[in-house]
Design a protein around this motif. Structure first.
Motif, PDB file in Angstrom:
ATOM      1  N   GLU A 254       0.768  -1.387  -0.088  1.00  0.00           N
ATOM      2  CA  GLU A 254      -0.019  -0.011  -0.012  1.00  0.00           C
ATOM      3  C   GLU A 254       0.677   1.193  -0.050  1.00  0.00           C
ATOM      4  OE1 GLU A 254      -2.148   3.228   1.908  1.00  0.00           O
ATOM      5  OE2 GLU A 254      -0.503   2.258   2.849  1.00  0.00           O
ATOM      6  N   GLU A 257       2.494   1.804  -3.545  1.00  0.00           N
ATOM      7  CA  GLU A 257       1.370   2.233  -4.273  1.00  0.00           C
ATOM      8  C   GLU A 257       1.119   3.733  -4.242  1.00  0.00           C
ATOM      9  OE1 GLU A 257      -2.245  -0.023  -4.375  1.00  0.00           O
ATOM     10  OE2 GLU A 257      -3.168   1.269  -5.662  1.00  0.00           O
ATOM     11  N   ARG A 258       1.119   4.008  -2.847  1.00  0.00           N
ATOM     12  CA  ARG A 258       0.868   5.472  -2.856  1.00  0.00           C
ATOM     13  C   ARG A 258       2.054   6.600  -3.323  1.00  0.00           C
ATOM     14  NH1 ARG A 258       0.645   5.146   3.267  1.00  0.00           N
ATOM     15  NH2 ARG A 258       0.781   7.441   3.492  1.00  0.00           N
TER      16      ARG A 258
END
Ligand SMILES: NC(=O)c1ccc[n+]([C@@H]2O[C@H](COP(=O)([O-])OP(=O)(O)OC[C@H]3O[C@@H](n4cnc5c(N)ncnc54)[C@H](OP(=O)(O)O)[C@@H]3O)[C@@H](O)[C@H]2O)c1
Length: 278
Positions: A254, A257-258
């Protein structure tokens, strides 16, 4: 330290020390020496940085201080555009070696593709000559886009092991990265910290807080998570040490991805399609 493996079986440390805009003086020598004492075994320079002498002295002092051998290090330099042309490559290589005080490089890169495809191909043949004569351990390119690589691979016999390009969360280079993956050519990032600009990004700062690391360490780790060789430049002893303390944590999918989503295809350096060295 972690390593990546080239298609030819050779390995390269995934983190190295950058030396662009480091003047050819005692600070340069001291930063290279300090890097080696801190655990860096990979140093990136180039003829055009005009600091190969002091980088070389730093390497010699670093080896003396640590007891490491030359073969424990991975040293990269780059062929400048003014020395392009098959017949000029060997002499430019020897000049870099002499300045560095070394008898071989681990990696020699064509610094830019240039704007003339015939010259690009001819120059690569000079790089191949060095490799075939066992004068250099690995040959690669820098600032090549997909079109440059397609033209190169269609016309030469030895593939580059790596392509060193501008890469950071604002310039994700996704299609180039996919192409390199398919060709089994590694990617290496230059200006990974965007010259320190990316360290002010709110997402980068937030993730740094989440993982209890500095923004620079988050960006270096993000490169490692992408399998990209990363060469942050610093002449500051504490930052040199900090930039290697990146193997005791990881980023979640996550968080990666950010960071990937920050991409806006923006460069801080020249566009390789147009750059002719002036
Ligand atoms: N192939 C090419 O065409 C090409 C082009 C550009 C660069 N490169 C290579 O890539 C290397 C890295 O790129 P770069 O030099 O442009 O910039 P960079 O590594 O993105 O950023 C360097 C800047 O970040 C600062 N910094 C480093 N570590 C830090 C930390 N932990 N915390 C806060 N600030 C930190 C440095 O400051 P201090 O030094 O003052 O500590 C310096 O101002 C170059 O040195 C060169 O070897 C290659």
């Amino acid at each position: 330290m972690e390593y990546i493996s080239f298609y030819n079986g050779n390995e390269m440390p995934i983190v190295g020390l950058g030396t662009f805009r480091v003047e050819n003086n005692d600070e340069c020598k001291a930063s290279v020496k300090h890097a080696i004492e801190s655990g860096f075994t990979h140093i990136d320079t180039a003829m055009i940085y005009e600091n190969e002498d002091k980088v070389g002295e730093g390497i010699a002092e670093g080896l003396a201080a640590t007891g490491l051998k030359r073969s424990d290090l991975f040293i990269t330099s780059k062929l400048w555009l003014a020395d392009y042309g098959r017949e000029n490559v060997a002499e430019a290589y020897e000049t870099s070696l002499k300045k560095l005080g070394l008898d071989y490089l681990d990696l020699y890169l064509m610094h830019w593709p240039g704007t003339d495809e015939a010259v690009m191909i001819d120059t690569w043949q000079g790089m191949e000559d060095l490799y075939k004569e066992n004068k250099v351990k690995n040959i690669g390119v820098s600032n090549f886009n997909v079109e440059h690589l397609e033209a190169l691979l269609a016309q030469v016999s030895i593939k580059p092991v790596i392509n060193q390009v501008e890469f950071h969360p604002y310039l994700l280079q996704a299609s180039l990265n996919r192409y390199l993956d398919v060709q089994n050519i590694h990617m290496e990032s230059w200006s990974p910290l965007m010259n320190a600009q990316i360290l002010e990004d709110e997402t980068v700062k937030a993730i740094a807080k989440e993982v209890g690391k500095s923004p620079a360490q988050v960006i270096i780790r993000w490169n490692i998570e992408h399998g990209v060789v990363v060469i942050p430049k610093s002449v500051t002893p504490s930052r040199i040490e900090e930039n290697l303390e990146v193997f005791d944590f990881s980023l979640t999918a996550e968080q990666i991805e950010r960071l990937d989503k920050l991409n806006e295809n923006s460069r801080i350096g020249p566009d390789p399609v147009e750059y002719s060295g002036h």
